[in-house]
Design a protein around this motif. Sequence first.
Motif, mmCIF file in Angstrom:
data_model
loop_
_atom_site.group_PDB
_atom_site.id
_atom_site.type_symbol
_atom_site.label_atom_id
_atom_site.label_comp_id
_atom_site.label_asym_id
_atom_site.label_seq_id
_atom_site.Cartn_x
_atom_site.Cartn_y
_atom_site.Cartn_z
ATOM 1 N N THR A 32 0.797 -1.231 0.000
ATOM 2 C CA THR A 32 0.000 0.000 0.000
ATOM 3 C C THR A 32 0.828 1.279 0.000
ATOM 4 O O THR A 32 0.268 2.361 -0.107
ATOM 5 N N ALA A 33 2.148 1.209 0.149
ATOM 6 C CA ALA A 33 2.980 2.417 0.225
ATOM 7 C C ALA A 33 4.350 2.096 -0.360
ATOM 8 O O ALA A 33 4.821 0.957 -0.273
ATOM 9 N N GLY A 34 5.010 3.067 -0.947
ATOM 10 C CA GLY A 34 4.605 4.425 -1.169
ATOM 11 C C GLY A 34 4.917 4.844 -2.600
ATOM 12 O O GLY A 34 5.836 4.338 -3.256
ATOM 13 N N LEU A 35 4.179 5.822 -3.051
ATOM 14 C CA LEU A 35 4.254 6.323 -4.418
ATOM 15 C C LEU A 35 5.098 7.583 -4.546
ATOM 16 O O LEU A 35 4.987 8.290 -5.544
ATOM 17 N N GLY A 36 5.943 7.885 -3.540
ATOM 18 C CA GLY A 36 6.902 8.973 -3.662
ATOM 19 C C GLY A 36 6.338 10.319 -3.273
ATOM 20 O O GLY A 36 5.131 10.563 -3.354
ATOM 21 N N ASP A 37 7.218 11.228 -2.856
ATOM 22 C CA ASP A 37 6.788 12.553 -2.411
ATOM 23 C C ASP A 37 6.126 13.357 -3.516
ATOM 24 O O ASP A 37 5.256 14.192 -3.254
ATOM 25 N N ASP A 38 6.535 13.130 -4.769
ATOM 26 C CA ASP A 38 5.959 13.888 -5.884
ATOM 27 C C ASP A 38 4.703 13.244 -6.445
ATOM 28 O O ASP A 38 4.068 13.802 -7.346
ATOM 29 N N LEU A 39 4.361 12.065 -5.970
ATOM 30 C CA LEU A 39 3.123 11.360 -6.341
ATOM 31 C C LEU A 39 3.057 11.009 -7.821
ATOM 32 O O LEU A 39 1.965 10.907 -8.398
ATOM 33 N N ASN A 40 4.201 10.786 -8.426
ATOM 34 C CA ASN A 40 4.199 10.483 -9.858
ATOM 35 C C ASN A 40 5.036 9.261 -10.196
ATOM 36 O O ASN A 40 5.432 9.090 -11.350
ATOM 37 N N GLN A 41 5.317 8.425 -9.216
ATOM 38 C CA GLN A 41 6.046 7.197 -9.500
ATOM 39 C C GLN A 41 5.146 6.206 -10.221
ATOM 40 O O GLN A 41 3.921 6.359 -10.255
ATOM 41 N N PRO A 42 5.741 5.159 -10.827
ATOM 42 C CA PRO A 42 4.903 4.148 -11.499
ATOM 43 C C PRO A 42 3.883 3.544 -10.546
ATOM 44 O O PRO A 42 4.097 3.463 -9.335
ATOM 45 N N ALA A 43 2.783 3.087 -11.104
ATOM 46 C CA ALA A 43 1.674 2.581 -10.295
ATOM 47 C C ALA A 43 2.063 1.395 -9.435
ATOM 48 O O ALA A 43 1.458 1.162 -8.385
ATOM 49 N N ASP A 44 3.080 0.640 -9.847
ATOM 50 C CA ASP A 44 3.472 -0.541 -9.081
ATOM 51 C C ASP A 44 4.704 -0.284 -8.210
ATOM 52 O O ASP A 44 5.370 -1.220 -7.775
ATOM 53 N N ALA A 45 4.971 0.993 -7.891
ATOM 54 C CA ALA A 45 6.142 1.333 -7.082
ATOM 55 C C ALA A 45 5.953 1.032 -5.601
ATOM 56 O O ALA A 45 6.906 1.105 -4.832
ATOM 57 N N VAL A 46 4.747 0.740 -5.179
ATOM 58 C CA VAL A 46 4.503 0.436 -3.765
ATOM 59 C C VAL A 46 5.251 -0.832 -3.360
ATOM 60 O O VAL A 46 5.366 -1.776 -4.143
ATOM 61 N N GLU A 47 5.753 -0.847 -2.112
ATOM 62 C CA GLU A 47 6.566 -1.984 -1.688
ATOM 63 C C GLU A 47 6.412 -2.340 -0.209
ATOM 64 O O GLU A 47 7.160 -3.168 0.311
ATOM 65 N N HIS A 48 5.443 -1.726 0.487
ATOM 66 C CA HIS A 48 5.202 -2.057 1.890
ATOM 67 C C HIS A 48 3.701 -2.152 2.141
ATOM 68 O O HIS A 48 2.917 -1.395 1.565
ATOM 69 N N ARG A 49 3.304 -3.039 3.039
ATOM 70 C CA ARG A 49 1.901 -3.119 3.470
ATOM 71 C C ARG A 49 1.817 -2.582 4.891
ATOM 72 O O ARG A 49 2.184 -3.250 5.856
ATOM 73 N N ILE A 50 1.335 -1.352 5.021
ATOM 74 C CA ILE A 50 1.226 -0.725 6.333
ATOM 75 C C ILE A 50 -0.157 -0.130 6.587
ATOM 76 O O ILE A 50 -0.450 0.284 7.702
ATOM 77 N N ASP A 51 -0.999 -0.079 5.564
ATOM 78 C CA ASP A 51 -2.369 0.426 5.700
ATOM 79 C C ASP A 51 -3.281 -0.785 5.858
ATOM 80 O O ASP A 51 -3.372 -1.623 4.954
ATOM 81 N N MET A 52 -3.976 -0.883 6.990
ATOM 82 C CA MET A 52 -4.612 -2.145 7.350
ATOM 83 C C MET A 52 -5.980 -1.947 7.997
ATOM 84 O O MET A 52 -6.292 -0.869 8.496
ATOM 85 N N VAL A 53 -6.733 -3.046 7.998
ATOM 86 C CA VAL A 53 -7.943 -3.177 8.798
ATOM 87 C C VAL A 53 -7.783 -4.442 9.630
ATOM 88 O O VAL A 53 -7.654 -5.547 9.076
ATOM 89 N N LEU A 54 -7.755 -4.287 10.941
ATOM 90 C CA LEU A 54 -7.679 -5.393 11.886
ATOM 91 C C LEU A 54 -9.003 -5.474 12.650
ATOM 92 O O LEU A 54 -9.775 -4.515 12.665
ATOM 93 N N PHE A 55 -9.236 -6.587 13.323
ATOM 94 C CA PHE A 55 -10.508 -6.732 14.049
ATOM 95 C C PHE A 55 -10.320 -7.686 15.218
ATOM 96 O O PHE A 55 -9.371 -8.460 15.287
ATOM 97 N N ARG A 56 -11.289 -7.658 16.125
ATOM 98 C CA ARG A 56 -11.371 -8.619 17.216
ATOM 99 C C ARG A 56 -12.838 -8.822 17.565
ATOM 100 O O ARG A 56 -13.619 -7.861 17.529
ATOM 101 N N GLY A 57 -13.223 -10.054 17.884
ATOM 102 C CA GLY A 57 -14.589 -10.322 18.300
ATOM 103 C C GLY A 57 -15.366 -11.138 17.291
ATOM 104 O O GLY A 57 -14.800 -11.833 16.436
#
Length: 362
Positions: free
Chosen positions: A302-327
């Motif tokens: 999910t991250a990251g596409l660079g400070d200028d926001l113009n990197q290639p669409a597949d430049a992401v290389e980390h998963r840090i944006d998440m939905v977790l749950f309990r119950g």
Amino acid sequence: MLPTPTTSRWRAARVTVAAAIALVSLGIFGAPVHAQGQSKVTVMTRNLYLGGDLTPSIGAPTPGAFLAANAALFSHVGLVDFPARAKLLAREITENKPDLVGLQEVALWRTGTFADPAPATEIRYDYLALLMGELSRSGHAYDVAVVQAEADLEAPAGAPHFLDVRLTMRDVILVRHGGRVKVTDSSSGTFANNLTFTLAATGGTVTSTRGWTAVDVVHGQRPFRFVNTHLEAFHPGVRVLQARELLAGPLATAPGDVILAGDLNTGPDLPVAENRLAYAALVAGGMRDTWEILHPDEPGYTAGLGDDLNQPADAVEHRIDMVLFRGEVVPVSSLIFGNERQTPDGRWASDHLGYLAVLALR
């Protein structure tokens, strides 16, 4: 480092209700769940990107370099054009129709007279107001359920601005107006453990205050809590302490049904082992990862596409944006999005991708 995903691997990754029920039957979720008649809630997490990198200002070695770095930062905020990006973000929300949205880096940029000790008050970019305006114009209204102001930083910026520039960071929860989810209570707070930086140019200090927002909601007759957060990016030890604060605070609900969304700045597969610790703390505290359950063989970057926001669409290389749950909650499907379209000058909506999850409430 994990292999770079192709666009098709993370652009529209979904699983069916039947697949979720199959996992239940294997004992992964406990008692079987029937698809018919289950209440489902759709939640989204989205980092809006404040507009630039603060580290050159923090590390500037002289007062002159400090003024120049601050000016470059404020110029960059204008360059990446949040009013244009807000149109893309609003379109993402209206297309996916989440019941609840957790937003991070909802920046408020203000300016004032150069070197004036009074706080700057002239609004230059209010990310929340701009996004809500676009949502309103789309005909898909959302309500602001809770806002938490966090880091509030102000410094002089040199040429060509010669202004005092003030950044206030905020986390926000939106609720779909007139939707299935009804808010019964809201809360928010800042963490007791935050990272403090020393400014090289002045010897002064600034604190990267972070926090959380939460809403108690009812879906039909089914209550649960939705929590949104943005954990510390630059110090794994502080990040772990913040995760523990979440577990002892807003995530410590009774009877325990809770959904956590956010930019967690941690994950199970990050290349630096210390950056996995906050994720491990959350999991040890009973939180479960929707992506890991639904897509065990996919990286889900999910991250990251660079400070200028113009990197290639597949430049992401980390998963840090998440939905977790309990119950008593079952993940049904999920989607990573945000590389489908750009602003007229070729920039993405954010340096992160968004993540959306559909969960069944048993």
